[in-house]
Design an enzyme around this catalytic site. Sequence first.
Site, PDB file in Angstrom:
ATOM      1  N   LEU A  33      23.485 -19.507  -8.496  1.00  0.00           N
ATOM      2  CA  LEU A  33      23.056 -20.179  -7.385  1.00  0.00           C
ATOM      3  C   LEU A  33      21.321 -19.391  -6.969  1.00  0.00           C
ATOM      4  O   LEU A  33      21.321 -18.190  -7.081  1.00  0.00           O
ATOM      5  CB  LEU A  33      23.635 -19.333  -5.722  1.00  0.00           C
ATOM      6  CG  LEU A  33      25.726 -20.225  -6.338  1.00  0.00           C
ATOM      7  CD1 LEU A  33      26.543 -20.140  -5.617  1.00  0.00           C
ATOM      8  CD2 LEU A  33      25.302 -21.847  -6.166  1.00  0.00           C
ATOM      9  N   HIS A  37      20.281 -23.391  -2.940  1.00  0.00           N
ATOM     10  CA  HIS A  37      22.058 -23.436  -3.106  1.00  0.00           C
ATOM     11  C   HIS A  37      22.673 -23.154  -1.839  1.00  0.00           C
ATOM     12  O   HIS A  37      22.863 -23.634  -0.897  1.00  0.00           O
ATOM     13  CB  HIS A  37      22.968 -23.178  -3.885  1.00  0.00           C
ATOM     14  CG  HIS A  37      22.188 -23.407  -5.369  1.00  0.00           C
ATOM     15  ND1 HIS A  37      21.984 -23.070  -6.172  1.00  0.00           N
ATOM     16  CD2 HIS A  37      22.623 -24.467  -6.339  1.00  0.00           C
ATOM     17  CE1 HIS A  37      21.383 -23.254  -7.538  1.00  0.00           C
ATOM     18  NE2 HIS A  37      22.034 -24.411  -7.731  1.00  0.00           N
ATOM     19  N   SER A 186      17.712 -22.710 -10.701  1.00  0.00           N
ATOM     20  CA  SER A 186      18.342 -21.729 -12.349  1.00  0.00           C
ATOM     21  C   SER A 186      17.569 -22.257 -13.483  1.00  0.00           C
ATOM     22  O   SER A 186      17.676 -20.639 -14.024  1.00  0.00           O
ATOM     23  CB  SER A 186      19.935 -22.676 -12.391  1.00  0.00           C
ATOM     24  OG  SER A 186      20.103 -22.887 -11.102  1.00  0.00           O
TER      25      SER A 186
HETATM   26  P1  AMP Z   1      22.244 -27.765  -9.469  1.00  0.00           P
HETATM   27  O1  AMP Z   1      23.444 -25.890  -9.898  1.00  0.00           O
HETATM   28  O2  AMP Z   1      21.009 -27.278 -10.610  1.00  0.00           O
HETATM   29  O3  AMP Z   1      22.747 -28.599 -10.187  1.00  0.00           O
HETATM   30  O4  AMP Z   1      21.935 -27.962  -7.848  1.00  0.00           O
HETATM   31  C1  AMP Z   1      23.301 -28.062  -7.411  1.00  0.00           C
HETATM   32  C2  AMP Z   1      22.556 -28.809  -5.840  1.00  0.00           C
HETATM   33  O5  AMP Z   1      21.654 -28.066  -5.158  1.00  0.00           O
HETATM   34  C3  AMP Z   1      22.328 -29.668  -6.336  1.00  0.00           C
HETATM   35  O6  AMP Z   1      22.246 -30.717  -5.139  1.00  0.00           O
HETATM   36  C4  AMP Z   1      20.487 -29.725  -6.220  1.00  0.00           C
HETATM   37  O7  AMP Z   1      19.590 -30.711  -5.881  1.00  0.00           O
HETATM   38  C5  AMP Z   1      20.492 -28.578  -5.505  1.00  0.00           C
HETATM   39  N1  AMP Z   1      19.351 -27.763  -5.042  1.00  0.00           N
HETATM   40  C6  AMP Z   1      18.497 -27.185  -6.525  1.00  0.00           C
HETATM   41  N2  AMP Z   1      17.265 -26.111  -6.141  1.00  0.00           N
HETATM   42  C7  AMP Z   1      17.046 -26.645  -4.757  1.00  0.00           C
HETATM   43  C8  AMP Z   1      16.091 -26.600  -4.203  1.00  0.00           C
HETATM   44  N3  AMP Z   1      15.166 -26.105  -4.467  1.00  0.00           N
HETATM   45  N4  AMP Z   1      16.031 -26.569  -2.876  1.00  0.00           N
HETATM   46  C9  AMP Z   1      16.847 -27.802  -2.203  1.00  0.00           C
HETATM   47  N5  AMP Z   1      18.256 -27.363  -2.907  1.00  0.00           N
HETATM   48  C10 AMP Z   1      18.048 -27.083  -4.747  1.00  0.00           C
END
Ligand code: AMP
Length: 289
Positions: A33, A37, A186
């Site tokens: 995270l 997140h 990530s």
């Molecule tokens: P992930 O863990 O990459 O699957 O992301 C989980 C959630 O966090 C998804 O809805 C992503 O779009 C959101 N997310 C990832 N990176 C960002 C960011 N830089 N800003 C805002 N939300 C994000």
Amino acid sequence: MKLIHSSNKLSEAIADFRLKGLSIGFVPTMGFLHQGHISLIRKAREENNKVVVSIFVNPMQFGPNEDFKKYPRDIKRDLTLIGTEGVDIVFQPAAASFYHKGFQSFVDIEVFGNVMCGLYRPGHFKGVCTVCTKLFNLVRPDRAYFGQKDYQQALIIKQIAADLNMGIKIKIMPIIREKDGLAMSSRNIYLNKKERQNALLIFKSLCLAKELIRSGERRTARIRKIIKNVFSKIDDIRIDYIVVADADNLKEEKSISSKKILVAIAAWIGNTRLIDNIIIKHGQGLRLS
Ligand code: AMP
């Protein structure tokens, strides 16, 4: 904050919340995270009585040659990071039990899934739609929070939630960036120093596209060409796509006339595939914001 691994235990906890008439906000993640997140978690905290976060690197959404195995995982670090954010439940299932033996049911999407990342990652959105449906069925949230960073994914989830009468409000939250503009991800951990520098070009070219559109440019091919030129000066970058489209339906016309324009890029920086986007809204006349 309760850490739950089993679907049955999660269902019991959710049933208890429901019995008490409490609203539930849900943030699905793949862990490792960061502040992107956290921004979703904070919004969920603000708008709901209870907050559930899932941490699950979903094998179904990775292609055979993608980074499933090396995707960063660090549950201790994640729990420490969100420990003070008022999360009620962290759900971290094991893949083997989440996709039990004999699993054979899937959720998929057509139009929105057949463009952009859908063209370069076959099966990816089928995996995303299926895992989100399973998680939604377990968590039964009132609201679920997604980042604009994965804009196509968020739009797809919004669509399946509406199409399949899930009764969940899907919220799309702004992209959180590093100080220099790189979208938090990530996967940024994969980048070495030089690649980290090169990766900045993605955001810079999105800003350039915004400037072009602000100054009246509407020819999508021209915008794409200018961005391509920026990237062509750097060796270790390969573009999957540059899309200039209507942000509501992901359609690309020769000349963009939409009031909400999406410029999205997917690019390989060395061996790391990054995505980013910008949405340009404009009201009357040429004034864009
Ligand atoms: P992930 O863990 O990459 O699957 O992301 C989980 C959630 O966090 C998804 O809805 C992503 O779009 C959101 N997310 C990832 N990176 C960002 C960011 N830089 N800003 C805002 N939300 C994000």
